[in-house]
Motif scaffolding. Sequence first.
Motif, PDB file in Angstrom:
ATOM      1  N   ALA A 120     -22.204 -18.047 -44.891  1.00 34.06           N
ATOM      2  CA  ALA A 120     -22.797 -17.399 -43.711  1.00 34.06           C
ATOM      3  C   ALA A 120     -24.201 -17.895 -43.386  1.00 34.06           C
ATOM      4  CB  ALA A 120     -22.774 -15.879 -43.851  1.00 34.06           C
ATOM      5  N   ALA A 121     -24.452 -19.172 -43.652  1.00 31.16           N
ATOM      6  CA  ALA A 121     -25.728 -19.768 -43.253  1.00 31.16           C
ATOM      7  C   ALA A 121     -25.716 -19.984 -41.736  1.00 31.16           C
ATOM      8  CB  ALA A 121     -25.938 -21.099 -43.977  1.00 31.16           C
ATOM      9  N   THR A 122     -26.879 -20.281 -41.186  1.00 28.44           N
ATOM     10  CA  THR A 122     -26.994 -20.552 -39.757  1.00 28.44           C
ATOM     11  C   THR A 122     -27.721 -21.872 -39.564  1.00 28.44           C
ATOM     12  OG1 THR A 122     -27.095 -18.197 -39.259  1.00 28.44           O
ATOM     13  CG2 THR A 122     -27.928 -19.692 -37.575  1.00 28.44           C
ATOM     14  N   GLU A 123     -27.154 -22.725 -38.727  1.00 28.71           N
ATOM     15  CA  GLU A 123     -27.844 -23.982 -38.432  1.00 28.71           C
ATOM     16  C   GLU A 123     -29.036 -23.696 -37.518  1.00 28.71           C
ATOM     17  OE1 GLU A 123     -24.531 -26.091 -36.827  1.00 28.71           O
ATOM     18  OE2 GLU A 123     -24.707 -25.171 -34.864  1.00 28.71           O
ATOM     19  N   ARG A 124     -30.009 -24.585 -37.544  1.00 30.10           N
ATOM     20  CA  ARG A 124     -31.188 -24.400 -36.693  1.00 30.10           C
ATOM     21  C   ARG A 124     -30.797 -24.510 -35.224  1.00 30.10           C
ATOM     22  NH1 ARG A 124     -35.277 -28.376 -37.546  1.00 30.10           N
ATOM     23  NH2 ARG A 124     -33.516 -29.751 -37.817  1.00 30.10           N
ATOM     24  N   PRO A 125     -31.450 -23.740 -34.347  1.00 28.29           N
ATOM     25  CA  PRO A 125     -31.113 -23.812 -32.931  1.00 28.29           C
ATOM     26  C   PRO A 125     -31.378 -25.204 -32.354  1.00 28.29           C
ATOM     27  CG  PRO A 125     -33.122 -22.537 -33.259  1.00 28.29           C
ATOM     28  CD  PRO A 125     -32.549 -22.817 -34.619  1.00 28.29           C
ATOM     29  N   PHE A 126     -30.584 -25.563 -31.358  1.00 28.41           N
ATOM     30  CA  PHE A 126     -30.693 -26.828 -30.619  1.00 28.41           C
ATOM     31  C   PHE A 126     -30.434 -28.057 -31.484  1.00 28.41           C
ATOM     32  CE2 PHE A 126     -33.379 -23.691 -28.455  1.00 28.41           C
ATOM     33  CZ  PHE A 126     -32.738 -23.656 -27.216  1.00 28.41           C
ATOM     34  N   THR A 127     -29.771 -27.898 -32.638  1.00 30.89           N
ATOM     35  CA  THR A 127     -29.488 -29.050 -33.509  1.00 30.89           C
ATOM     36  C   THR A 127     -27.999 -29.341 -33.645  1.00 30.89           C
ATOM     37  OG1 THR A 127     -29.412 -27.700 -35.525  1.00 30.89           O
ATOM     38  CG2 THR A 127     -31.563 -28.630 -34.906  1.00 30.89           C
ATOM     39  N   GLY A 128     -27.142 -28.424 -33.275  1.00 31.65           N
ATOM     40  CA  GLY A 128     -25.702 -28.594 -33.465  1.00 31.65           C
ATOM     41  C   GLY A 128     -25.091 -29.564 -32.474  1.00 31.65           C
ATOM     42  N   ARG A 129     -24.079 -30.282 -32.920  1.00 27.24           N
ATOM     43  CA  ARG A 129     -23.455 -31.307 -32.073  1.00 27.24           C
ATOM     44  C   ARG A 129     -22.735 -30.737 -30.853  1.00 27.24           C
ATOM     45  NH1 ARG A 129     -18.772 -33.526 -36.093  1.00 27.24           N
ATOM     46  NH2 ARG A 129     -17.997 -31.490 -36.725  1.00 27.24           N
ATOM     47  N   TYR A 130     -22.377 -29.464 -30.853  1.00 23.85           N
ATOM     48  CA  TYR A 130     -21.658 -28.896 -29.715  1.00 23.85           C
ATOM     49  C   TYR A 130     -22.520 -28.037 -28.805  1.00 23.85           C
ATOM     50  CZ  TYR A 130     -17.579 -30.483 -32.311  1.00 23.85           C
ATOM     51  OH  TYR A 130     -16.661 -31.249 -32.983  1.00 23.85           O
ATOM     52  N   GLU A 131     -23.801 -27.928 -29.090  1.00 20.74           N
ATOM     53  CA  GLU A 131     -24.680 -27.078 -28.287  1.00 20.74           C
ATOM     54  C   GLU A 131     -24.705 -27.544 -26.830  1.00 20.74           C
ATOM     55  OE1 GLU A 131     -28.224 -25.581 -26.398  1.00 20.74           O
ATOM     56  OE2 GLU A 131     -28.286 -27.586 -27.222  1.00 20.74           O
ATOM     57  N   GLN A 132     -24.774 -28.836 -26.580  1.00 16.88           N
ATOM     58  CA  GLN A 132     -24.756 -29.370 -25.208  1.00 16.88           C
ATOM     59  C   GLN A 132     -23.528 -30.256 -24.986  1.00 16.88           C
ATOM     60  OE1 GLN A 132     -26.697 -28.737 -22.459  1.00 16.88           O
ATOM     61  NE2 GLN A 132     -27.462 -27.060 -23.735  1.00 16.88           N
TER      62      GLN A 132
END
Length: 136
Positions: A32-44
């Motif tokens: 249940a970790a969370t990746e940092r905002p605006f870093t994920g490959r599917y965000e945009q």
Amino acid sequence: MTRPVEKTDAEWQDLLARKGAEPAAFQVTRRAATERPFTGRYEQHWADGSYHCVCCGARLFDSASKFDAGCGWPSFSQAAEPGAIEERVDRSHGMVRTETVCAHCGAHLGHVFPDGPGPTGLRYCMNSAALQFEDQ
């Protein structure tokens, strides 16, 4: 709770490595970790297709329900089908939120909030590391 897909931590780590999942995928989906905002490959990511659980491959979201919430994580207004996503109360980090997990394997996906667009009014805020995209 027994699920259709259950594995040991070692089996999940091996499976994710064989799939070429993001390095954070195990920590996100199984811890249940969370990746940092605006870093994920599917965000945009705006291609037509569907988003599946990186662990078990279950279809979770369709691109038609994806929208730009400006929050830094991929956001969807509804699940691909009823029962694909399970919700749990999350009291971690001094907050009360609604955690979302894959109903098929229990992988942590992210959280859902009641501030999304119509018709559902929901914002499924997901970690890219928990998802795998398939073109339409």
